[in-house]
Design an enzyme around this catalytic site. Structure first.
Site, PDB file in Angstrom:
ATOM      1  N   ARG A   1     107.518  16.954 -24.993  1.00 47.31           N
ATOM      2  CA  ARG A   1     106.730  18.043 -25.587  1.00 47.31           C
ATOM      3  C   ARG A   1     107.609  19.174 -26.142  1.00 47.31           C
ATOM      4  NH1 ARG A   1     102.460  21.153 -24.232  1.00 47.31           N
ATOM      5  NH2 ARG A   1     103.529  22.569 -25.630  1.00 47.31           N
TER       6      ARG A   1
ATOM      7  N   ASP B   1      92.810  17.854 -25.561  1.00 50.74           N
ATOM      8  CA  ASP B   1      92.277  19.065 -24.940  1.00 50.74           C
ATOM      9  C   ASP B   1      90.841  19.265 -25.425  1.00 50.74           C
ATOM     10  OD1 ASP B   1      93.054  21.493 -23.233  1.00 50.74           O
ATOM     11  OD2 ASP B   1      92.075  22.414 -24.947  1.00 50.74           O
TER      12      ASP B   1
ATOM     13  N   ARG C   1     102.561  19.354 -17.336  1.00 48.95           N
ATOM     14  CA  ARG C   1     103.805  20.039 -16.990  1.00 48.95           C
ATOM     15  C   ARG C   1     104.408  19.695 -15.645  1.00 48.95           C
ATOM     16  NH1 ARG C   1     102.560  26.074 -18.525  1.00 48.95           N
ATOM     17  NH2 ARG C   1     100.543  25.363 -17.813  1.00 48.95           N
TER      18      ARG C   1
HETATM   19  O1  1CP Z   1     101.577  23.940 -22.649  1.00 50.82           O
HETATM   20  C1  1CP Z   1     100.946  23.088 -21.972  1.00 50.82           C
HETATM   21  O2  1CP Z   1     101.517  22.165 -21.371  1.00 50.82           O
HETATM   22  C2  1CP Z   1      99.479  23.219 -22.051  1.00 50.82           C
HETATM   23  C3  1CP Z   1      98.750  22.954 -20.776  1.00 50.82           C
HETATM   24  C4  1CP Z   1      97.553  22.076 -21.101  1.00 50.82           C
HETATM   25  C5  1CP Z   1      97.455  20.671 -20.914  1.00 50.82           C
HETATM   26  C6  1CP Z   1      98.516  19.735 -20.402  1.00 50.82           C
HETATM   27  C7  1CP Z   1      96.325  22.502 -21.651  1.00 50.82           C
HETATM   28  C8  1CP Z   1      95.992  23.872 -22.080  1.00 50.82           C
HETATM   29  N1  1CP Z   1      95.502  21.407 -21.822  1.00 50.82           N
HETATM   30  C9  1CP Z   1      96.154  20.289 -21.382  1.00 50.82           C
HETATM   31  C10 1CP Z   1      95.676  18.897 -21.426  1.00 50.82           C
HETATM   32  C11 1CP Z   1      94.295  18.644 -21.004  1.00 50.82           C
HETATM   33  N2  1CP Z   1      93.239  19.514 -21.075  1.00 50.82           N
HETATM   34  C12 1CP Z   1      93.829  17.410 -20.539  1.00 50.82           C
HETATM   35  C13 1CP Z   1      94.754  16.214 -20.518  1.00 50.82           C
HETATM   36  C14 1CP Z   1      94.526  15.010 -19.861  1.00 50.82           C
HETATM   37  C15 1CP Z   1      94.883  14.968 -18.372  1.00 50.82           C
HETATM   38  O3  1CP Z   1      94.000  15.306 -17.543  1.00 50.82           O
HETATM   39  O4  1CP Z   1      96.000  14.531 -18.038  1.00 50.82           O
HETATM   40  C16 1CP Z   1      92.465  17.569 -20.246  1.00 50.82           C
HETATM   41  C17 1CP Z   1      91.500  16.557 -19.688  1.00 50.82           C
HETATM   42  C18 1CP Z   1      92.110  18.893 -20.592  1.00 50.82           C
HETATM   43  C19 1CP Z   1      90.756  19.452 -20.519  1.00 50.82           C
HETATM   44  C20 1CP Z   1      90.578  20.919 -20.444  1.00 50.82           C
HETATM   45  N3  1CP Z   1      91.159  21.884 -21.200  1.00 50.82           N
HETATM   46  C21 1CP Z   1      89.647  21.555 -19.597  1.00 50.82           C
HETATM   47  C22 1CP Z   1      88.745  20.820 -18.650  1.00 50.82           C
HETATM   48  C23 1CP Z   1      89.521  20.434 -17.432  1.00 50.82           C
HETATM   49  C24 1CP Z   1      89.713  21.536 -16.420  1.00 50.82           C
HETATM   50  O5  1CP Z   1      90.883  21.865 -16.157  1.00 50.82           O
HETATM   51  O6  1CP Z   1      88.710  22.055 -15.923  1.00 50.82           O
HETATM   52  C25 1CP Z   1      89.706  22.931 -19.822  1.00 50.82           C
HETATM   53  C26 1CP Z   1      88.906  24.017 -19.126  1.00 50.82           C
HETATM   54  C27 1CP Z   1      90.672  23.131 -20.838  1.00 50.82           C
HETATM   55  C28 1CP Z   1      91.067  24.407 -21.436  1.00 50.82           C
HETATM   56  C29 1CP Z   1      92.519  24.624 -21.231  1.00 50.82           C
HETATM   57  N4  1CP Z   1      93.470  24.031 -22.006  1.00 50.82           N
HETATM   58  C30 1CP Z   1      94.711  24.377 -21.543  1.00 50.82           C
HETATM   59  C31 1CP Z   1      94.534  25.227 -20.409  1.00 50.82           C
HETATM   60  C32 1CP Z   1      95.642  25.828 -19.596  1.00 50.82           C
HETATM   61  C33 1CP Z   1      93.146  25.365 -20.212  1.00 50.82           C
HETATM   62  C34 1CP Z   1      92.454  26.174 -19.110  1.00 50.82           C
HETATM   63  C35 1CP Z   1      92.494  27.623 -19.388  1.00 50.82           C
HETATM   64  C36 1CP Z   1      91.641  28.438 -18.403  1.00 50.82           C
HETATM   65  O7  1CP Z   1      92.019  28.500 -17.224  1.00 50.82           O
HETATM   66  O8  1CP Z   1      90.597  28.955 -18.827  1.00 50.82           O
END
Ligand code: 1CP
Length: 355
Positions: free
Chosen positions: A36, A72, A27
């Protein structure tokens, strides 16, 4: 530039220090918000052309040395047929939490699903990009925390309760998480990903001994699976676990709460005969500061990183959503420039660091 990331991962300091950012796609990029629009997060992950386009966007904009495949940690759950959504502004939300034996048993009866959309997405990204594409997966504890809680939580209380209350059930759950993550990584590997990062994001919420007992075996199952790819193991608040992380990974991700110089010294001490490769650890909070503050923070991290055999610059956690993309572009330029002007081989002899 192409080989710098992989060369660093193998423990050989390249002429130019590589840099990429966790959550570099997303974002904070206007071009991401544009493509998106109208498509849900998990849908977007499974449309190969869209996932490949989003994977490529930060490489075009920033000139980073690696792309991370846009997906994700919950995608393998979705592929296995488990009802999960990513709610904007919240994160992963399950249709139901999995807390009792009956629910967990039904959950783990799901087989890993068809990963061909993931494979195709990686293939398209690899075909377009001249930098390596990094695969990733969630570590079992981080995935299980969402499954047991049913949504993001602060301290993962229900998941931690299950470990103590029903260890057999817990082990079965994290083992299943490992299985579907391995299938997810395999799908990315087949598409041409050339390394992977294991996101053990919430490991720091546990006492090290509890992590070792209840979570490390399932994480190791992923790290030692027959994937044949270099591995990066990352967690948040995991200073006490870094030697554990380095045991089954070529590189360790250092989070922003950990001192990178201390982390390198600790790894040298724990593994005197192994190459020390670290990734990190710019504090994401610094991205909102004026440029002199950012530059001095990044310079400190680059200098500290010289004590490792190789250093991959990254943030100490993900890019915050309102980050100005120009700040990240400036960091990439600074990292590449620094390498050009600093002595390349100050990697001190091991004796110096054993002390
Ligand atoms: O509407 C949106 O734009 C959704 C936001 C979003 C995005 C862009 C989420 C939801 N996931 C992602 C992509 C994503 N998730 C990537 C993309 C590649 C990059 O790095 O550019 C990766 C590697 C992840 C991995 C991920 N998902 C993790 C591990 C990384 C970290 O941040 O520690 C975790 C914990 C998640 C769960 C998740 N998915 C999305 C969110 C907002 C979350 C975290 C929620 C929380 O705080 O518990």
């Amino acid at each position: 530039m192409t080989a710098n990331f992989l060369s660093a991962l193998s423990g050989n300091r390249p002429a130019v220090t590589p840099v990429w950012f966790m959550r570099q796609a997303g974002r904070s990029l206007p071009e991401y918000r544009k493509v998106r629009a109208g498509t849900s997060m998990l849908e977007a992950c499974l449309i190969p052309e869209l996932a490949a386009e989003i994977t490529a966007q930060p490489v075009r904009r920033y000139g980073v040395d690696a792309a991370i495949f846009f997906s994700d940690i919950t995608v393998p759950m979705k592929l296995a047929g488990v009802p999960v959504e990513i709610v904007p502004g919240v994160g992963p939300v399950m249709e139901q939490p999995y807390r009792c034996a009956k629910d967990v048993k039904e959950l783990i009866a799901h087989k890993p699903g068809d990963g061909s959309a993931v494979t195709q997405g990686v293939q398209l990204a690899v075909a377009e990009l001249s930098v390596p594409v990094l695969a990733f997966a969630g570590a079992p504890f981080t995935m299980a925390a969402y499954l047991v809680e049913g949504r993001p939580s602060r301290d993962h209380l229900a998941a931690r309760t299950m470990m103590y209350a029903e260890p057999e059930l817990w082990y079965a759950l994290v083992d299943w998480c490992a299985e579907i993550s391995i299938a997810f990584l395999q799908a990315q590997k087949v598409g041409g990903a050339c390394a992977f990062q294991l996101f053990d994001s919430w490991a720091g919420a546990l006492a090290p001994a509890i992590y070792r007992k209840y979570c490390a075996p399932a994480a190791q199952k992923i790290l030692t699976a027959d994937l044949g790819l270099p591995r990066i193991h990352f967690g948040l608040g995991t200073a006490a676990l870094l030697p554990d992380f380095a045991q089954h990974a070529e590189a360790v991700g250092i989070d922003y709460r950990t001192d990178i110089a201390a982390a390198i010294a600790q790894l040298r001490k724990s593994f005197p005969d192994k190459k020390v490769v670290v990734q990190g650890n710019i504090d994401p909070a610094i991205l909102g500061c004026r440029s002199e503050v950012v530059e001095s923070h990044v310079a400190q991290i680059l200098t500290a990183g010289l004590a490792a055999d190789a250093h991959i610059v990254n943030l100490g956690h993900g890019v915050p959503k309102d980050t100005d993309p120009a700040v990240l572009a400036d960091i990439v330029a600074q990292v590449h420039e620094f390498s050009a002007v600093s002595p390349i081989s100050p990697v001190p002899s091991k004796e110096v660091h054993r002390g």
